[in-house]
Design an enzyme around this catalytic site. Structure first.
Site, mmCIF file in Angstrom:
data_model
loop_
_atom_site.group_PDB
_atom_site.id
_atom_site.type_symbol
_atom_site.label_atom_id
_atom_site.label_comp_id
_atom_site.label_asym_id
_atom_site.label_seq_id
_atom_site.Cartn_x
_atom_site.Cartn_y
_atom_site.Cartn_z
ATOM 1 N N ALA A 1 -0.026 8.890 5.174
ATOM 2 C CA ALA A 1 1.306 8.464 5.616
ATOM 3 C C ALA A 1 2.060 9.619 6.274
ATOM 4 O O ALA A 1 2.698 9.442 7.318
ATOM 5 C CB ALA A 1 2.099 7.913 4.432
ATOM 6 N N LYS B 1 -2.560 2.619 -2.090
ATOM 7 C CA LYS B 1 -1.416 2.683 -3.001
ATOM 8 C C LYS B 1 -0.407 3.744 -2.593
ATOM 9 O O LYS B 1 -0.776 4.838 -2.202
ATOM 10 C CB LYS B 1 -1.930 2.983 -4.420
ATOM 11 C CG LYS B 1 -0.874 2.918 -5.480
ATOM 12 C CD LYS B 1 -1.439 2.372 -6.769
ATOM 13 C CE LYS B 1 -0.400 2.217 -7.841
ATOM 14 N NZ LYS B 1 0.701 1.345 -7.522
ATOM 15 N N VAL C 1 -4.269 10.893 -1.352
ATOM 16 C CA VAL C 1 -4.807 10.648 -0.005
ATOM 17 C C VAL C 1 -3.883 9.719 0.788
ATOM 18 O O VAL C 1 -3.669 9.918 1.982
ATOM 19 C CB VAL C 1 -6.249 10.094 -0.081
ATOM 20 C CG1 VAL C 1 -6.776 9.746 1.302
ATOM 21 C CG2 VAL C 1 -7.176 11.117 -0.747
ATOM 22 N N CYS C 2 -3.309 8.726 0.126
ATOM 23 C CA CYS C 2 -2.403 7.804 0.819
ATOM 24 C C CYS C 2 -1.144 8.522 1.303
ATOM 25 O O CYS C 2 -0.644 8.240 2.395
ATOM 26 C CB CYS C 2 -2.026 6.638 -0.094
ATOM 27 S SG CYS C 2 -3.447 5.594 -0.516
ATOM 28 N N THR C 3 -0.648 9.462 0.513
ATOM 29 C CA THR C 3 0.519 10.237 0.915
ATOM 30 C C THR C 3 0.164 11.155 2.083
ATOM 31 O O THR C 3 0.925 11.259 3.056
ATOM 32 C CB THR C 3 1.069 11.046 -0.277
ATOM 33 O OG1 THR C 3 1.438 10.130 -1.313
ATOM 34 C CG2 THR C 3 2.269 11.887 0.124
#
Length: 150
Positions: A50, A40, A45-47
């Site tokens: 990325a 998402k 963690v996704c940020t």
């Protein structure tokens, strides 16, 4: 059936960050690909993941590879996420989960959260790495290691 090392990826298309139709055959055959699936936009963690890809994007380009992030978020969400964190690579919207199914990306946490899997695909479209881990930063190191060997 999940993609494995040695498999050839099938052609696919999806809407990119700019609202344009992305066709995989526009890249396959020309350069290596790092395609990473993440749960998402704008979550911790996704940020981190990325931003790690962003911070080492020039290393990927120097190795002749393009980075593509994929999640089920909308194009509008991807645009906001990419702008906020100055992401220089393509994000694809997989709202119908067709790409997740095509690649065979499993869900994690008792099937509740979309999985976090990175694929390194060589210039000829052959999968060289399938890395499945909910830890975001390790994906970048693993992908770079494989690309350096190609």
């Amino acid at each position: 059936m999940a993609l494995q090392v040695g498999d050839k990826i099938l052609n696919f298309s999806a809407i990119d960050t700019n609202g344009n139709q992305f066709e995989s055959d526009s890249v396959v055959g020309k350069k290596s690909l790092v395609i990473y699936f993440y749960p998402k936009d704008d979550t911790r963690v996704c940020t981190e993941q990325a931003c790690s890809f962003r911070d080492q994007y020039e290393d990927f380009k120097a190795l002749g590879a393009e980075v593509i992030g994929v999640s089920s978020d909308s194009v509008k969400s991807h645009q906001k996420f990419a702008k906020q964190y100055r992401l220089p690579f393509i994000l694809l919207s997989d709202s119908d989960k067709k790409l997740r199914k095509l690649f065979g990306v499993p869900n994690d946490l008792l099937g509740l959260i979309p999985g976090r899997v990175t694929y390194v695909i060589d210039k000829d479209g052959i999968v060289q790495l399938v890395f499945n881990s909910m830890s975001g930063k390790i994906h970048i190191q693993k992908a770079l290691e494989i690309l350096k060997r190609l």
